[in-house]
Motif scaffolding. Sequence first.
Motif, PDB file in Angstrom:
ATOM      1  N   SER A  53       0.812  -1.222   0.000  1.00 14.16           N
ATOM      2  CA  SER A  53       0.000   0.000   0.000  1.00 14.16           C
ATOM      3  C   SER A  53       0.841   1.264   0.000  1.00 14.16           C
ATOM      4  CB  SER A  53      -0.945  -0.006   1.200  1.00 14.16           C
ATOM      5  OG  SER A  53      -1.865  -1.064   1.113  1.00 14.16           O
ATOM      6  N   GLN A  54       2.045   1.191   0.588  1.00  8.81           N
ATOM      7  CA  GLN A  54       2.915   2.359   0.674  1.00  8.81           C
ATOM      8  C   GLN A  54       3.905   2.438  -0.485  1.00  8.81           C
ATOM      9  OE1 GLN A  54       2.984  -0.336   2.571  1.00  8.81           O
ATOM     10  NE2 GLN A  54       5.044  -0.869   3.247  1.00  8.81           N
ATOM     11  N   SER A  55       3.796   1.490  -1.458  1.00  5.89           N
ATOM     12  CA  SER A  55       4.750   1.425  -2.565  1.00  5.89           C
ATOM     13  C   SER A  55       4.194   2.076  -3.827  1.00  5.89           C
ATOM     14  CB  SER A  55       5.104  -0.032  -2.860  1.00  5.89           C
ATOM     15  OG  SER A  55       5.680  -0.652  -1.739  1.00  5.89           O
ATOM     16  N   THR A  56       5.057   2.257  -4.811  1.00  5.09           N
ATOM     17  CA  THR A  56       4.616   2.807  -6.090  1.00  5.09           C
ATOM     18  C   THR A  56       3.619   1.861  -6.752  1.00  5.09           C
ATOM     19  OG1 THR A  56       6.502   1.791  -7.202  1.00  5.09           O
ATOM     20  CG2 THR A  56       6.765   4.059  -6.472  1.00  5.09           C
ATOM     21  N   GLN A  57       2.603   2.440  -7.371  1.00  4.46           N
ATOM     22  CA  GLN A  57       1.544   1.627  -7.956  1.00  4.46           C
ATOM     23  C   GLN A  57       0.659   2.464  -8.871  1.00  4.46           C
ATOM     24  OE1 GLN A  57      -1.635   0.788  -4.741  1.00  4.46           O
ATOM     25  NE2 GLN A  57       0.205   1.427  -3.591  1.00  4.46           N
ATOM     26  N   SER A  58      -0.081   1.774  -9.724  1.00  8.48           N
ATOM     27  CA  SER A  58      -1.076   2.416 -10.587  1.00  8.48           C
ATOM     28  C   SER A  58      -2.245   1.460 -10.797  1.00  8.48           C
ATOM     29  CB  SER A  58      -0.487   2.772 -11.958  1.00  8.48           C
ATOM     30  OG  SER A  58       0.593   3.662 -11.859  1.00  8.48           O
ATOM     31  N   PHE A  59      -3.438   2.025 -10.891  1.00  9.11           N
ATOM     32  CA  PHE A  59      -4.651   1.292 -11.251  1.00  9.11           C
ATOM     33  C   PHE A  59      -5.263   1.999 -12.454  1.00  9.11           C
ATOM     34  CE2 PHE A  59      -4.013   0.204  -6.900  1.00  9.11           C
ATOM     35  CZ  PHE A  59      -4.725  -0.949  -6.605  1.00  9.11           C
ATOM     36  N   SER A  60      -5.723   1.234 -13.422  1.00 10.42           N
ATOM     37  CA  SER A  60      -6.413   1.785 -14.580  1.00 10.42           C
ATOM     38  C   SER A  60      -7.670   0.974 -14.826  1.00 10.42           C
ATOM     39  CB  SER A  60      -5.492   1.736 -15.813  1.00 10.42           C
ATOM     40  OG  SER A  60      -6.203   2.054 -16.996  1.00 10.42           O
ATOM     41  N   TRP A  61      -8.799   1.649 -15.068  1.00 14.84           N
ATOM     42  CA  TRP A  61     -10.038   0.930 -15.359  1.00 14.84           C
ATOM     43  C   TRP A  61     -11.041   1.845 -16.062  1.00 14.84           C
ATOM     44  CZ3 TRP A  61      -8.914   3.145 -10.702  1.00 14.84           C
ATOM     45  CH2 TRP A  61      -9.903   3.892 -10.060  1.00 14.84           C
ATOM     46  N   TRP A  62     -12.034   1.222 -16.650  1.00 13.57           N
ATOM     47  CA  TRP A  62     -13.165   1.920 -17.260  1.00 13.57           C
ATOM     48  C   TRP A  62     -14.435   1.588 -16.484  1.00 13.57           C
ATOM     49  CZ3 TRP A  62     -13.168   5.132 -21.605  1.00 13.57           C
ATOM     50  CH2 TRP A  62     -11.973   5.204 -22.329  1.00 13.57           C
ATOM     51  N   TYR A  63     -15.336   2.572 -16.392  1.00 11.87           N
ATOM     52  CA  TYR A  63     -16.611   2.300 -15.718  1.00 11.87           C
ATOM     53  C   TYR A  63     -17.730   3.079 -16.395  1.00 11.87           C
ATOM     54  CZ  TYR A  63     -17.367   6.801 -13.383  1.00 11.87           C
ATOM     55  OH  TYR A  63     -17.641   8.130 -13.135  1.00 11.87           O
ATOM     56  N   LEU A  64     -18.934   2.607 -16.159  1.00  9.84           N
ATOM     57  CA  LEU A  64     -20.147   3.293 -16.637  1.00  9.84           C
ATOM     58  C   LEU A  64     -21.247   3.128 -15.598  1.00  9.84           C
ATOM     59  CD1 LEU A  64     -21.834   3.365 -20.087  1.00  9.84           C
ATOM     60  CD2 LEU A  64     -23.126   2.441 -18.169  1.00  9.84           C
ATOM     61  N   VAL A  65     -21.937   4.217 -15.277  1.00  5.15           N
ATOM     62  CA  VAL A  65     -23.139   4.157 -14.440  1.00  5.15           C
ATOM     63  C   VAL A  65     -24.259   4.902 -15.161  1.00  5.15           C
ATOM     64  CG1 VAL A  65     -21.934   3.938 -12.233  1.00  5.15           C
ATOM     65  CG2 VAL A  65     -22.437   6.222 -13.128  1.00  5.15           C
ATOM     66  N   ASP A  66     -25.473   4.413 -14.999  1.00  6.01           N
ATOM     67  CA  ASP A  66     -26.630   5.071 -15.606  1.00  6.01           C
ATOM     68  C   ASP A  66     -27.139   6.228 -14.762  1.00  6.01           C
ATOM     69  OD1 ASP A  66     -26.724   3.494 -17.897  1.00  6.01           O
ATOM     70  OD2 ASP A  66     -27.932   1.951 -16.913  1.00  6.01           O
ATOM     71  N   GLU A  67     -26.810   6.194 -13.466  1.00  7.44           N
ATOM     72  CA  GLU A  67     -27.200   7.269 -12.554  1.00  7.44           C
ATOM     73  C   GLU A  67     -26.280   7.219 -11.348  1.00  7.44           C
ATOM     74  OE1 GLU A  67     -31.223   6.365 -11.607  1.00  7.44           O
ATOM     75  OE2 GLU A  67     -30.739   4.566 -10.466  1.00  7.44           O
ATOM     76  N   LEU A 113      -9.593  -3.687 -16.169  1.00 12.49           N
ATOM     77  CA  LEU A 113      -8.869  -3.337 -14.945  1.00 12.49           C
ATOM     78  C   LEU A 113      -7.415  -3.773 -15.062  1.00 12.49           C
ATOM     79  CD1 LEU A 113      -8.511  -2.496 -11.985  1.00 12.49           C
ATOM     80  CD2 LEU A 113      -9.442  -4.737 -11.350  1.00 12.49           C
ATOM     81  N   ARG A 114      -6.507  -2.845 -14.836  1.00 11.04           N
ATOM     82  CA  ARG A 114      -5.071  -3.113 -14.846  1.00 11.04           C
ATOM     83  C   ARG A 114      -4.477  -2.618 -13.532  1.00 11.04           C
ATOM     84  NH1 ARG A 114      -3.171  -2.465 -20.805  1.00 11.04           N
ATOM     85  NH2 ARG A 114      -5.142  -2.325 -21.958  1.00 11.04           N
ATOM     86  N   ILE A 115      -3.565  -3.395 -12.950  1.00  9.63           N
ATOM     87  CA  ILE A 115      -2.862  -2.999 -11.740  1.00  9.63           C
ATOM     88  C   ILE A 115      -1.368  -3.112 -12.014  1.00  9.63           C
ATOM     89  CG2 ILE A 115      -2.502  -3.406  -9.271  1.00  9.63           C
ATOM     90  CD1 ILE A 115      -5.245  -4.761  -9.205  1.00  9.63           C
ATOM     91  N   TYR A 116      -0.620  -2.069 -11.639  1.00  9.85           N
ATOM     92  CA  TYR A 116       0.813  -2.001 -11.885  1.00  9.85           C
ATOM     93  C   TYR A 116       1.579  -1.805 -10.579  1.00  9.85           C
ATOM     94  CZ  TYR A 116      -0.455  -0.889 -16.778  1.00  9.85           C
ATOM     95  OH  TYR A 116      -0.964  -0.906 -18.047  1.00  9.85           O
ATOM     96  N   ASN A 117       2.837  -2.242 -10.580  1.00 11.62           N
ATOM     97  CA  ASN A 117       3.709  -1.974  -9.438  1.00 11.62           C
ATOM     98  C   ASN A 117       4.617  -0.779  -9.703  1.00 11.62           C
ATOM     99  OD1 ASN A 117       5.645  -2.928 -11.221  1.00 11.62           O
ATOM    100  ND2 ASN A 117       6.024  -4.839 -10.104  1.00 11.62           N
TER     101      ASN A 117
END
Length: 235
Positions: free
Chosen positions: A86-100, A215-219
Amino acid sequence: MSKLINVMLVSLLFTGCMASQGNINSGMVAYFPFNGNARNMIDDAMPANVDGAILSTDRFGRKNSAYSFDGVEAYIQVEVGNMPASQSTQSFSWWYLVDEIQTYSHEFGAGNMIVLVDSGSGIGIQFGFRGDGYNTLGLDTWNWGGGTLLEVAPPAVKDWHHCVYTYDGSTHRFYLDGNEIASSHVEPQKGTPKQLMLGNYPSGDQFYKGKLDDLRIYNRVLNPAEIYSLYAIDK
C-alpha cells in the motif's frame, strides 16, 4: 506553414502515444480485460469467484466484454499475489459506466467499484462512490476503514469513463479521461494486500451499481503520456 506545423504536432503526439502503448505492459501485475470471463491474464492460478455479476457490452458495444453489477448483491472476488504494498509505487487503470449516481439508504453508504485489501490486517485501498456523510465530492479513493485519499466530482452518467490512480511514494494522483484532476499527500496504510474484490468489499454490503471493464494494476507509476494513451487508444 501552419498546416505543416499541425501535421508535425499530430505526428509527434501519435508517435509518443504509440511508444507509450508499446511499453504499457511493463510492471503490470494484474490484468482483467473481461473478454468473456473474469480471468486475470497475468496470473490466473486463483480463479475469480463471480457472484451475481453478469457479462455485458463494453464501450465499443461488444457483447460479453465487460461486467455489470446490480448494486444489490453482485460482486467478483479473487485472491491475488505479487501486489504492490500500500505504501509502494503503484497504478490502477479501469473503465466504468453508471446510468445514474447511486443513492444509499443512509448517508454513509457507498458503492465499491474496486477494492484491493488485506482485511485481516485492516489495510488496503478502495475506489468508488460514497454518500454525503463522508463530506467528499463523491467519487472517492480511500484507505481500508474509510480515510479519504482522493475525492473528485462524479462526471456525466450514461457515458464510459476512464480512471487512473497512481501513487509514487509521496503523492496520490487521480486521472479522469486522460487528465489529472486531483492529488494529495495523505499517508497511506502499510502492508501488502492480497484480496481483490469488485462491486463490494470483503464481508461488506456496499455494492456498486454499474459496469466495469479493463482493470489493470501495476507496481509502478504510469506517466501522463501512458495514461493518455490508455484513454485515447482504448476509447
